[in-house]
Motif scaffolding. Structure first.
Motif, PDB file in Angstrom:
ATOM      1  N   VAL A 147      -4.316   3.601  -0.739  1.00 28.06           N
ATOM      2  CA  VAL A 147      -4.248   3.323  -2.085  1.00 28.06           C
ATOM      3  C   VAL A 147      -5.767   2.897  -2.539  1.00 28.06           C
ATOM      4  N   ASP A 148      -6.597   2.372  -1.433  1.00 27.15           N
ATOM      5  CA  ASP A 148      -8.038   2.030  -1.552  1.00 27.15           C
ATOM      6  C   ASP A 148      -8.809   3.383  -1.196  1.00 27.15           C
ATOM      7  N   GLY A 149      -8.430   4.440  -0.756  1.00 28.84           N
ATOM      8  CA  GLY A 149      -9.213   5.638  -0.495  1.00 28.84           C
ATOM      9  C   GLY A 149     -10.282   5.211   0.146  1.00 28.84           C
ATOM     10  N   ARG A 150     -11.471   5.832   0.153  1.00 24.83           N
ATOM     11  CA  ARG A 150     -12.451   5.464   1.014  1.00 24.83           C
ATOM     12  C   ARG A 150     -12.861   4.053   1.403  1.00 24.83           C
ATOM     13  N   GLU A 151     -12.326   3.053   0.551  1.00 24.82           N
ATOM     14  CA  GLU A 151     -12.739   1.782   1.055  1.00 24.82           C
ATOM     15  C   GLU A 151     -11.525   0.989   1.653  1.00 24.82           C
ATOM     16  N   SER A 152     -10.849   1.968   2.058  1.00 23.29           N
ATOM     17  CA  SER A 152      -9.667   1.494   2.752  1.00 23.29           C
ATOM     18  C   SER A 152      -9.840   0.517   4.004  1.00 23.29           C
ATOM     19  N   TRP A 153      -8.676  -0.327   4.390  1.00 21.26           N
ATOM     20  CA  TRP A 153      -9.021  -1.059   5.667  1.00 21.26           C
ATOM     21  C   TRP A 153      -8.709  -0.188   6.943  1.00 21.26           C
ATOM     22  N   PHE A 154      -8.125   0.913   6.584  1.00 19.07           N
ATOM     23  CA  PHE A 154      -7.891   2.115   8.011  1.00 19.07           C
ATOM     24  C   PHE A 154      -9.380   2.202   8.673  1.00 19.07           C
ATOM     25  N   PHE A 155     -10.546   2.247   7.895  1.00 20.82           N
ATOM     26  CA  PHE A 155     -11.671   2.364   8.380  1.00 20.82           C
ATOM     27  C   PHE A 155     -12.581   0.935   8.893  1.00 20.82           C
ATOM     28  N   ARG A 156     -11.901  -0.160   8.929  1.00 20.31           N
ATOM     29  CA  ARG A 156     -12.612  -1.324   9.322  1.00 20.31           C
ATOM     30  C   ARG A 156     -12.030  -1.831  10.359  1.00 20.31           C
ATOM     31  N   LYS A 157     -12.660  -1.825  11.498  1.00 22.52           N
ATOM     32  CA  LYS A 157     -12.044  -2.025  12.773  1.00 22.52           C
ATOM     33  C   LYS A 157     -11.247  -3.551  12.745  1.00 22.52           C
ATOM     34  N   GLU A 158     -11.673  -4.473  12.232  1.00 20.46           N
ATOM     35  CA  GLU A 158     -11.488  -5.818  12.107  1.00 20.46           C
ATOM     36  C   GLU A 158      -9.887  -5.988  11.642  1.00 20.46           C
ATOM     37  N   GLU A 159      -9.662  -5.103  10.814  1.00 19.31           N
ATOM     38  CA  GLU A 159      -8.384  -4.979  10.114  1.00 19.31           C
ATOM     39  C   GLU A 159      -7.329  -3.967  10.638  1.00 19.31           C
ATOM     40  N   ALA A 160      -8.018  -2.630  11.123  1.00 14.94           N
ATOM     41  CA  ALA A 160      -7.352  -1.554  11.763  1.00 14.94           C
ATOM     42  C   ALA A 160      -6.918  -1.560  13.115  1.00 14.94           C
ATOM     43  N   ILE A 161      -7.978  -2.197  13.879  1.00 14.39           N
ATOM     44  CA  ILE A 161      -8.209  -2.318  15.153  1.00 14.39           C
ATOM     45  C   ILE A 161      -8.304  -1.051  15.932  1.00 14.39           C
ATOM     46  N   MET A 162      -7.545  -0.134  15.687  1.00 12.46           N
ATOM     47  CA  MET A 162      -7.971   1.114  15.785  1.00 12.46           C
ATOM     48  C   MET A 162      -7.875   2.443  14.829  1.00 12.46           C
ATOM     49  N   GLY A 198       0.877  -1.293  -0.015  1.00 15.78           N
ATOM     50  CA  GLY A 198      -0.094   0.021  -0.074  1.00 15.78           C
ATOM     51  C   GLY A 198       0.915   1.342   0.017  1.00 15.78           C
ATOM     52  N   SER A 199       0.407   2.308   0.353  1.00 20.53           N
ATOM     53  CA  SER A 199       0.777   3.668   0.256  1.00 20.53           C
ATOM     54  C   SER A 199       2.114   3.898   1.285  1.00 20.53           C
ATOM     55  N   ILE A 200       2.071   3.086   2.233  1.00 16.33           N
ATOM     56  CA  ILE A 200       3.330   3.239   3.245  1.00 16.33           C
ATOM     57  C   ILE A 200       4.476   2.501   2.519  1.00 16.33           C
ATOM     58  N   ALA A 201       4.297   1.509   1.842  1.00 17.01           N
ATOM     59  CA  ALA A 201       5.149   0.832   1.030  1.00 17.01           C
ATOM     60  C   ALA A 201       5.796   1.689  -0.048  1.00 17.01           C
ATOM     61  N   LYS A 202       4.791   2.151  -0.812  1.00 12.67           N
ATOM     62  CA  LYS A 202       4.876   2.907  -2.056  1.00 12.67           C
ATOM     63  C   LYS A 202       5.649   3.903  -1.945  1.00 12.67           C
ATOM     64  N   TYR A 203       5.459   4.858  -0.741  1.00 13.09           N
ATOM     65  CA  TYR A 203       6.123   6.149  -0.625  1.00 13.09           C
ATOM     66  C   TYR A 203       7.251   6.048   0.282  1.00 13.09           C
ATOM     67  N   GLY A 209      -7.555  12.733   6.837  1.00 15.95           N
ATOM     68  CA  GLY A 209      -8.073  11.332   7.094  1.00 15.95           C
ATOM     69  C   GLY A 209      -7.313  10.329   5.981  1.00 15.95           C
ATOM     70  N   PRO A 210      -7.452   8.829   6.145  1.00 15.71           N
ATOM     71  CA  PRO A 210      -6.520   8.191   5.230  1.00 15.71           C
ATOM     72  C   PRO A 210      -6.950   8.160   3.918  1.00 15.71           C
ATOM     73  N   GLU A 211      -8.418   8.588   3.637  1.00 20.42           N
ATOM     74  CA  GLU A 211      -8.821   8.141   2.235  1.00 20.42           C
ATOM     75  C   GLU A 211      -8.121   9.117   1.370  1.00 20.42           C
ATOM     76  N   GLY A 212      -7.298  10.132   1.561  1.00 16.03           N
ATOM     77  CA  GLY A 212      -6.555  10.791   0.723  1.00 16.03           C
ATOM     78  C   GLY A 212      -5.104  10.265   0.444  1.00 16.03           C
ATOM     79  N   TRP A 213      -5.044   9.404   1.440  1.00 19.19           N
ATOM     80  CA  TRP A 213      -3.571   8.708   1.465  1.00 19.19           C
ATOM     81  C   TRP A 213      -3.690   7.373   1.032  1.00 19.19           C
TER      82      TRP A 213
END
Length: 339
Positions: free
Chosen positions: A163-178, A12-17, A157-161
Motif C-alpha cells: 500500500v505504501d509503494g516504494r516507501e514501503s516497510w518492505f525495503f527497511r531492514k529495521e522493520e522487514a529484517i530480510m 496493508g495489502s496482505i490484509a486487504k487482499y 518487487g513489493p513496490e507494486g504490491w
C-alpha cells in the motif's frame, strides 16, 4: 455456535487482499476490530464491517478481547504482536516469515502452548491447488525417488504490491529484517519441505541487493539445498523479475520429471521416461496481480473451531524460517551451513 470474533492487526495489502475478504466470506467469523499505525486504514475497514478501529494493538487486545487475530504487520512485529495476542488468550494466525529469529519463533510457540491457543503460520503455498496435486503425485510413488529440484519465486518487487509503494516497510531492514528471502524465499523453503516430506540438511547461498536503489534488504538470493534424504536442488528468490512473476518448481525423478507452474494453462505437467505425458488443470497459483483464495483463513478458522492442530503450526513455520536464517549465515560466512 457463536461466531469467532476476529481482529486484524496490520491493514496493508496482505490484509486487504487475503485475510479480510476471506474472513468476510467465512460464515463462522465476525470481524470485530482492525488495527494499523495509519488509523485511517483501520477506520476504512471498520466502517465496512461495523467494527472498531485502533492504532495500538495492545489497547485493542485489552478492550476488544478478540477470540483470534491475524498478524499482518511488518516482520519485526510478528513475534511481539503474536505473543501479546496469545497472552491475551487469542488464537493467532501470523504472516510469514513467522519471526525475525529462531529465539523469537520459539517464544511464540511457547506463548501459544502456555495459553492453550492455536498458532498458525500463513504459508499459503502448501494450499495452492497445483501444489496439492503435486504432493499427491509425489506421494503416489509413480515418479520414483526425487533426485534433484529447482524452485523459484520472483516478481518485480513489493513496490507494486504494498500500500505504501516504494516507501514501503518492505525495503527497511529495521522493520522487514530480510527482503526477498523473507517475502518469497521462505515460502519456497516451506514448500520444498512439505512436498518432499523432508528437512533441509545443508544450505549454501548467495544473497544480495542488486537493483533496488536505497533498499537495505536483499532483493535476490540463489541457494543450493541438500535435504536429509540426499536430494539436492536450488531455491531462488527475487524482487527483480521485471517481466512478471515466476512461481515454479520442477522435480527431476527416477521415472520422469514433474513441472509445477512452469507453463501457462497447465499447472502440473508430468513427463515420464516411458514417453507418456500427463497434464493437470487443477486451479491457479495465486499471484500479486491475480488473487486466488488462499485457503489459509478457512484452515485457521477450522483449527480454532474444532480444536484440531492447525495444518501449518508454529513448529512448521519455524523449520522453514531456519532454512532462510541458514542461508543468510552462509552468505555472511562464505560457508555451507548445516542445520
Amino acid at each position: 455456535m457463536s461466531k469467532l470474533r476476529i481482529a486484524v492487526i496490520g491493514c496493508g495489502s496482505i490484509a486487504k487482499y487475503r485475510h479480510i475478504p476471506e474472513y468476510a466470506g467465512n460464515p463462522n467469523v465476525e470481524l470485530v476490530a482492525f488495527c494499523d499505525p495509519v488509523l485511517e486504514r483501520a477506520e476504512s475497514f471498520a466502517a465496512i464491517y461495523g467494527a472498531r478501529a485502533y492504532q495500538d494493538y495492545k489497547k485493542l487486545l485489552e478492550e476488544v478481547k478478540p477470540d483470534a487475530v491475524s498478524v499482518c504487520t511488518p516482520n519485526s512485529l510478528h513475534a511481539p504482536v503474536s505473543i501479546a495476542a496469545a497472552n491475551a488468550g487469542a488464537h493467532v494466525l501470523v504472516e510469514k516469515p513467522m519471526a525475525a529469529s529462531e529465539t523469537e519463533g520459539l517464544a511464540m510457540i511457547e506463548a501459544a502452548k502456555s495459553n492453550k491457543v492455536v498458532l498458525m503460520v500463513g504459508h499459503n503455498q502448501r494450499l495452492m491447488p497445483p501444489h496439492v496435486k503435486a504432493k499427491e503425485i509425489l506421494d503416489s510413488g509413480r515418479l520414483g525417488r526425487v533426485l534433484t529440484f529447482r524452485t523459484s519465486f520472483g516478481h518485480p518487487g513489493p513496490e507494486g504490491w504494498s500500500v505504501d509503494g516504494r516507501e514501503s516497510w518492505f525495503f527497511r531492514k529495521e522493520e522487514a529484517i530480510m527482503g526477498a528471502m523473507g517475502d518469497l524465499g521462505v515460502h519456497k523453503a516451506d514448500l520444498i519441505r512439505y512436498l518432499l516430506n523432508d528437512e533441509v540438511a545443508q544450505v549454501a547461498a548467495f544473497i544480495g541487493t542488486l537493483d533496488k536503489p536505497g533498499a537495505d534488504v536483499d532483493d535476490n538470493a540463489v541457494c543450493t539445498l541438500r535435504m536429509r534424504s540426499g536430494v539436492i536442488g536450488s531455491l531462488v528468490a527475487s524482487w527483480t523479475y521485471y517481466k512478471g512473476e515466476d512461481n515454479s518448481t520442477v522435480f527431476w525423478c527416477e521415472n520422469g520429471v514433474m513441472k509445477i507452474g512452469a507453463q501457462d494453462g497447465d499447472q502440473v505437467i508430468v513427463e515420464l521416461r516411458n514417453g507418456t505425458e500427463e497434464r493437470y488443470k487443477v486451479g491457479a497459483i495465486s499471484t500479486n496481480d491475480k488473487q486466488e483464495s488462499s485457503g489459509v483463513i478457512d484452515a485457521f478458522v477450522q483449527a480454532v473451531v474444532t480444536g484440531e492442530r492447525p495444518i501449518i503450526p508454529g513448529e512448521e513455520g519455524l523449520s522453514s524460517l531456519r532454512v532462510i536464517l541458514a542461508a543468510f549465515e552462509s552468505q555472511a560466512t562464505g560457508r555451507i551451513v548445516t542445520l
